[in-house]
Motif scaffolding. Structure first.
Motif, mmCIF file in Angstrom:
data_model
loop_
_atom_site.group_PDB
_atom_site.id
_atom_site.type_symbol
_atom_site.label_atom_id
_atom_site.label_comp_id
_atom_site.label_asym_id
_atom_site.label_seq_id
_atom_site.Cartn_x
_atom_site.Cartn_y
_atom_site.Cartn_z
ATOM 1 N N HIS A 1 48.002 35.710 41.711
ATOM 2 C CA HIS A 1 47.954 37.309 41.562
ATOM 3 C C HIS A 1 48.946 37.780 41.552
ATOM 4 N N ASP B 1 44.893 39.208 37.968
ATOM 5 C CA ASP B 1 44.913 37.835 39.018
ATOM 6 C C ASP B 1 44.989 36.921 37.151
ATOM 7 N N TYR C 1 44.176 35.459 31.246
ATOM 8 C CA TYR C 1 42.868 36.329 31.597
ATOM 9 C C TYR C 1 42.022 37.027 30.667
#
Length: 256
Positions: A192, A210, A230
């Motif tokens: 995170h 994240d 991501y």
């Protein structure tokens, strides 16, 4: 007498104005000629550079066809990449990176072959070979493919493209014609607050994300590097190393 003097003054003023107008017109004409000559000169220079770069790429293609991939890349490195970003160089730019990618593909195979030979050890009952590729990307196919470097900081960064193959092999091409080779493994991540750029804005604005995955790369020189992967709000696949650079920038961010 005063009336006559007034008309003389008016006549002199009109003559002066006419002379100034003629001078201005002459200056504008000369400026136009100079601009035309400068434009013609610039076109000739651009044409000369195009012909020169075409000749270099033709020679690099010949070397590639002969299996001389390293020499082909060396030939390509003599091209000034800033020229390829100019108008009229689009086809050459496409061919440049296509040829460089072909060279790197075969060079990577040779590097892996040498690595495998070096890793071969004599064991009882036969030889055991340690390979440099892996199948860790089998469940992560969307992270396989070509990436481009998000922010080159006005050309001050050397990174240009990053390619991750489904067997874990990695190639980073740089804007100076060099390339780095390595092997990657991928796994789920729960990291995170990882630093990245807000790529949906097309700016250098940063944000924290994240991570969905971690991609660990071992480069051929032994260095390790970790990228956090991501999906952006625009559904682009993004990789970031999460490290700050030059105060308010991110060290490496890549986009598919």
């Amino acid at each position: 007498m005063a009336h006559k003097k007034h008309w003389l003054t008016v006549a002199v003023a009109l003559l002066a104005a006419g002379s100034l107008a003629g001078c201005t017109s002459s200056m504008s004409s000369q400026q136009a000629k100079n601009a035309f000559k400068q434009n013609q000169s610039s076109r000739k220079q651009a044409s000369g550079k195009t012909a020169k770069d075409e000749s270099i790429i033709a020679a690099a293609q010949s070397l590639n066809a002969d299996g001389k991939y390293k020499q082909s890349n060396k030939k390509l490195s003599s091209i000034n990449l800033t020229d390829l970003n100019k108008k009229g160089f689009g086809a050459l730019k496409t061919e440049f990176f296509s040829l460089q990618k072909s060279n790197d593909k075969f060079l990577l195979k040779k590097t892996q072959s040498k690595g495998n030979s070096a890793a071969t050890s004599q064991a009882s009952g036969g030889n055991t070979t340690t390979t440099t590729t892996n199948n860790s990307f089998d469940g992560y196919s969307k992270y396989v493919g070509d990436y481009y470097f998000y922010n080159d900081d006005d050309g001050d960064r050397q990174q240009e493209t990053l390619t991750i193959h489904d067997n874990g092999s990695v190639v980073q091409n740089n804007n100076d014609g060099s390339a780095f080779h390595g092997t990657a493994t991928i796994k789920d991540s729960g990291a995170h607050g990882v630093l990245s750029y807000d790529v949906t804005t097309g700016t250098n604005d940063t944000k924290t994300i994240d991570a969905n995955v971690e991609i660990d790369v071992v480069w051929s020189n032994g260095e390790h590097e970790t990228y956090y992967g991501y999906t952006s709000y625009d559904d682009d696949i993004v990789l970031t190393d999460g490290n700050s650079y030059d105060g308010d920038l991110v060290n490496e961010v890549w986009m598919q």
